[in-house]
Design a protein around this motif. Structure first.
Motif, short mmCIF file in Angstrom:
data_model
loop_
_atom_site.label_atom_id
_atom_site.label_comp_id
_atom_site.label_asym_id
_atom_site.label_seq_id
_atom_site.Cartn_x
_atom_site.Cartn_y
_atom_site.Cartn_z
N GLY A 122 0.80 -1.21 0.00
CA GLY A 122 0.00 0.00 0.00
C GLY A 122 0.84 1.27 0.00
N ARG A 123 2.04 1.19 0.56
CA ARG A 123 2.92 2.35 0.58
C ARG A 123 3.75 2.48 -0.69
N ASN A 124 3.72 1.45 -1.56
CA ASN A 124 4.62 1.46 -2.70
C ASN A 124 3.96 1.30 -4.06
N VAL A 125 2.80 0.66 -4.12
CA VAL A 125 2.11 0.52 -5.41
C VAL A 125 1.67 1.89 -5.90
N MET A 126 1.91 2.17 -7.16
CA MET A 126 1.52 3.46 -7.73
C MET A 126 0.31 3.35 -8.64
N PHE A 144 -5.16 4.31 -9.33
CA PHE A 144 -3.96 5.15 -9.22
C PHE A 144 -3.84 5.57 -7.76
N VAL A 145 -2.71 5.24 -7.13
CA VAL A 145 -2.51 5.56 -5.72
C VAL A 145 -1.78 6.91 -5.67
N LEU A 146 -2.56 7.95 -5.54
CA LEU A 146 -2.07 9.31 -5.70
C LEU A 146 -0.89 9.65 -4.78
N PRO A 147 -0.96 9.39 -3.47
CA PRO A 147 0.17 9.79 -2.61
C PRO A 147 1.49 9.13 -3.02
N ASN A 148 1.42 7.89 -3.50
CA ASN A 148 2.65 7.20 -3.90
C ASN A 148 3.21 7.76 -5.21
N ILE A 149 2.33 8.08 -6.15
CA ILE A 149 2.80 8.65 -7.41
C ILE A 149 3.49 9.98 -7.16
N ARG A 150 2.88 10.82 -6.34
CA ARG A 150 3.48 12.11 -6.03
C ARG A 150 4.82 11.93 -5.32
N ARG A 151 4.85 11.04 -4.33
CA ARG A 151 6.08 10.87 -3.55
C ARG A 151 7.22 10.36 -4.41
N VAL A 152 6.96 9.35 -5.22
CA VAL A 152 8.03 8.75 -6.02
C VAL A 152 8.50 9.72 -7.10
N ALA A 153 7.59 10.49 -7.69
CA ALA A 153 8.02 11.49 -8.67
C ALA A 153 9.00 12.47 -8.03
N GLY A 154 8.71 12.88 -6.79
CA GLY A 154 9.62 13.78 -6.09
C GLY A 154 10.95 13.13 -5.77
N GLN A 155 10.91 11.86 -5.31
CA GLN A 155 12.14 11.15 -4.98
C GLN A 155 13.03 10.95 -6.20
N LEU A 156 12.40 10.72 -7.36
CA LEU A 156 13.17 10.49 -8.58
C LEU A 156 13.57 11.79 -9.28
N PHE A 163 5.49 11.70 -15.14
CA PHE A 163 5.54 10.44 -14.42
C PHE A 163 4.14 9.84 -14.29
N ARG A 164 3.17 10.70 -13.95
CA ARG A 164 1.78 10.25 -13.85
C ARG A 164 1.31 9.65 -15.17
N ARG A 165 1.66 10.30 -16.26
CA ARG A 165 1.24 9.83 -17.59
C ARG A 165 1.88 8.49 -17.91
N TRP A 166 3.12 8.32 -17.53
CA TRP A 166 3.81 7.05 -17.76
C TRP A 166 3.13 5.91 -17.01
N ILE A 167 2.74 6.15 -15.76
CA ILE A 167 2.02 5.15 -14.98
C ILE A 167 0.70 4.81 -15.67
N ALA A 168 -0.01 5.84 -16.15
CA ALA A 168 -1.30 5.61 -16.81
C ALA A 168 -1.12 4.74 -18.05
#
Length: 316
Positions: A122-126, A144-156, A163-168
């Motif tokens: 739950g903390r890692n699936v995007m 789409f797990v919004l908090p994880n997508i935002r967090r990982v985009a920032g970390q990367l 990044f969101r579009r790539w996940i989609a």
């Protein structure tokens, strides 16, 4: 994260069954911050456009007809846990009849292990395309797990919209293959249940398990092929940064990744993508779609590593 509440939820397991699923849900969510789900109008439009564009591009490039799932949700982490807990419960259901020593102790351990697993995921699936295997209803879902997508985009250190579009695109690519193969959910479900049932009886269903792994490798590889051909821009940098992130995680993350077979999933991406690239290079992209015409057309484990054998057998 409320560690005390998480531990308390596991300790409060009631009697009956090998896992207390109510306690699993409570403990997983107590140990997992749900995250922010506030969306601007621009973000909402961005998700809609990304999913729609992914559908249109994948239909065109892949020459495959499919519809988007009726259920498309932007979730926080607790939503994702709730959406997946029933699937996990159904997967391990055949084990309920397996006798165990010290059943109360085993139940507490099993409950804690499952809560830890769901919390970690739950903390890692995007993003997730969910064919709802083992479910009573036949519709599919896209999360789409919004908090994880935002967090990982920032970390990367990558642009969030890109990044969101790539996940989609990646998750809609899975919708494409399941749309092209309406028989696929039942095929995977049968082999998954067979493997777990055999395990509950103290044996290993080797043939069914191998077929399941080969099918999952095809699923991951085909999505990777479509992504490579359909995404509007290079994304090698995103893949490299994600791989580097996985390798640089702390001891707990590395342990959980190994226990959950996330390295195996990456291997499935690579082997499956190489198979479909070889097929597409030899016969064109539409030939790769022949994999989804029937279960008999799925590649075997040996054919994944030797695509010419599959081409000789199926002749798409």
């Amino acid at each position: 994260m409320d560690l005390f509440r998480s531990v308390q939820a596991v300790a409060d397991t009631d009697d009956g069954g090998i896992i207390d699923w109510d306690s699993v849900a409570a403990a997983a969510k107590a140990g997992t911050p749900k995250g922010d789900l506030d969306l601007s109008a621009e973000e909402q439009a961005g998700y809609r456009n990304d999913v729609r564009d992914a559908r249109d591009r994948l239909r065109s490039v892949g020459e495959v007809e499919f519809d988007l799932p009726e259920t498309i949700e932007i979730q926080h982490r607790h939503h994702w846990i709730d959406a997946n807990i029933e699937t996990f419960r159904r997967v391990v259901e055949p084990l309920e009849s397996t006798p165990t020593m010290l059943p109360t102790v085993s139940r507490t351990i099993n409950t804690g292990t499952m809560a830890l697993t769901l919390g970690f995921l739950g903390r890692n699936v995007m993003g997730q395309y969910d064919p709802l295997l083992l479910a009573d209803r036949g519709d599919h879902a896209l999360y789409f797990v919004l908090p994880n997508i935002r967090r990982v985009a920032g970390q990367l250190d990558v642009a969030y919209p890109r990044f969101r579009r790539w996940i989609a695109f990646h998750e809609v690519a899975h919708a494409a293959e399941f749309g092209a193969a309406p028989w696929l959910p039942e095929y995977l479900e049968t082999r998954m249940q067979g493997s777990v049932t055999a395990l509950s009886e103290g044996s290993i269903e080797t043939e069914g398990f191998q077929e399941l792994m080969a099918a999952m490798t095809a699923v991951e590889g085909y999505a990777e092929l479509l992504m490579d051909r359909a995404f509007d821009g290079e994304y090698a940098d995103l893949r490299e940064k994600l791989d580097a992130r996985r390798q640089s995680g702390g001891p707990f993350r590395k342990l959980m990744s190994r226990l959950l077979g996330l390295g195996l999933k990456r291997d499935q991406y690579e082997r499956g993508a190489a198979f479909f690239e070889a097929v597409a290079d030899a016969r064109g992209l539409p030939a790769a779609n022949a994999v989804w015409e029937s279960p008999e057309n799925l590649p075997t484990t040996e054919e994944i590593d030797e695509p010419t054998r599959w081409l000789g057998r199926v002749d798409p």
